[in-house]
Design a protein around this motif. Sequence first.
Motif, short mmCIF file in Angstrom:
data_model
loop_
_atom_site.label_atom_id
_atom_site.label_comp_id
_atom_site.label_asym_id
_atom_site.label_seq_id
_atom_site.Cartn_x
_atom_site.Cartn_y
_atom_site.Cartn_z
N SER A 24 0.90 -1.57 -0.20
CA SER A 24 -0.03 -0.31 0.35
C SER A 24 0.89 1.32 -0.01
O SER A 24 1.83 1.39 1.03
CB SER A 24 -0.70 -0.40 0.94
N HIS A 25 0.68 2.16 -0.68
CA HIS A 25 1.07 3.76 -1.18
C HIS A 25 2.91 3.23 -1.09
O HIS A 25 3.49 3.97 -0.35
CB HIS A 25 0.71 4.37 0.17
N HIS A 50 -5.05 3.94 -5.61
CA HIS A 50 -4.92 4.79 -5.07
C HIS A 50 -4.28 4.33 -4.00
O HIS A 50 -3.50 5.10 -3.42
CB HIS A 50 -6.40 5.74 -4.85
N ARG A 51 -4.09 3.29 -3.09
CA ARG A 51 -3.66 2.60 -2.16
C ARG A 51 -2.94 1.98 -2.45
O ARG A 51 -1.73 1.68 -2.34
CB ARG A 51 -4.82 0.92 -2.10
N ARG A 54 2.12 6.74 -4.18
CA ARG A 54 2.12 6.82 -2.64
C ARG A 54 1.24 8.54 -3.08
O ARG A 54 1.25 9.26 -4.01
CB ARG A 54 3.91 7.43 -3.10
N PRO A 55 0.67 8.34 -1.52
CA PRO A 55 0.12 9.86 -1.37
C PRO A 55 0.69 11.26 -1.61
O PRO A 55 2.27 11.43 -1.15
CB PRO A 55 -0.72 10.13 0.20
N GLY A 58 2.29 9.72 -6.65
CA GLY A 58 1.79 8.75 -7.38
C GLY A 58 1.48 9.37 -8.14
O GLY A 58 -0.18 10.11 -8.45
N ALA A 214 -2.16 11.17 -7.49
CA ALA A 214 -3.15 10.38 -6.27
C ALA A 214 -2.50 11.99 -5.53
O ALA A 214 -1.59 12.31 -4.98
CB ALA A 214 -1.95 9.33 -5.48
N GLU A 217 -5.39 12.40 0.67
CA GLU A 217 -6.33 11.92 1.02
C GLU A 217 -7.50 11.28 -0.16
O GLU A 217 -7.41 11.93 -0.96
CB GLU A 217 -7.06 12.79 2.12
N SER A 218 -7.63 10.32 -0.04
CA SER A 218 -9.40 9.79 -0.65
C SER A 218 -10.25 10.19 -0.49
O SER A 218 -11.02 10.18 1.24
CB SER A 218 -8.73 8.47 -0.74
#
Length: 220
Positions: A24-25, A50-51, A54-55, A58, A214, A217-218
């Motif tokens: 993840s990320h 999105h998961r 990288r927030p 990415g 990305a 936050e989603s």
Amino acid sequence: SDDGRLRIVHGDFLHLDDADGVTSHAFDLLVSQLCFLHIVDNHRLWERCHRALRPGSGMVYLEDYFLLCPDTKLPPSVRNLLRTQISIPDGSLLTREGYVDMLEKHGFEVTEWRDSTEEWSAFVWNRCEAFLKHSRSDRETRFGAAYASRIETFYISTAKVLKAHIASLEKAEETWPLTVRILREHSITDMYDWCLFGEDATQYIGGVILVGRALAESST
């Protein structure tokens, strides 16, 4: 690879997790070339994208088909061709507005949208013409009879749905004579007229290059 920098993972992206090596990320870039159009669960798909990224930094690079009309306006003949000959399930394709909305819902910012419909249209017709220039016996020798037939059907089918570059029937016959001939042979139910200038000659499917980032936050 031996140096540990590359790992190839085979599996269903919608269900891969940390145990499969899809941490993840952890990824900087996600690339899809004519893949997402085969996946009907768009919400799950973009949630997983999105998961994986990288927030905040990415990126996703996507080459795909998109709808030039609302899904409800897609004629049954076009829908059936997409599903049976190009393996595009009902509901997988989105309009431009649908793509932007989908990405924003799942924590992405669309940074580039490039309509490539005419470019892809010319490509699929040139590809089909180049394939048909080889004799049937040569194609069957190289690929085997069954696979050669499937390739021909696929190339013809994509030519039917992508035709934005065609200015006239005369131009088509001059530039892609073999493709036009095969389309005429396939016109069991007026498919040739449908493909070019018949009642359903509207361009319903387009090609797009999309780049997204990305966000931290989603929203999902």
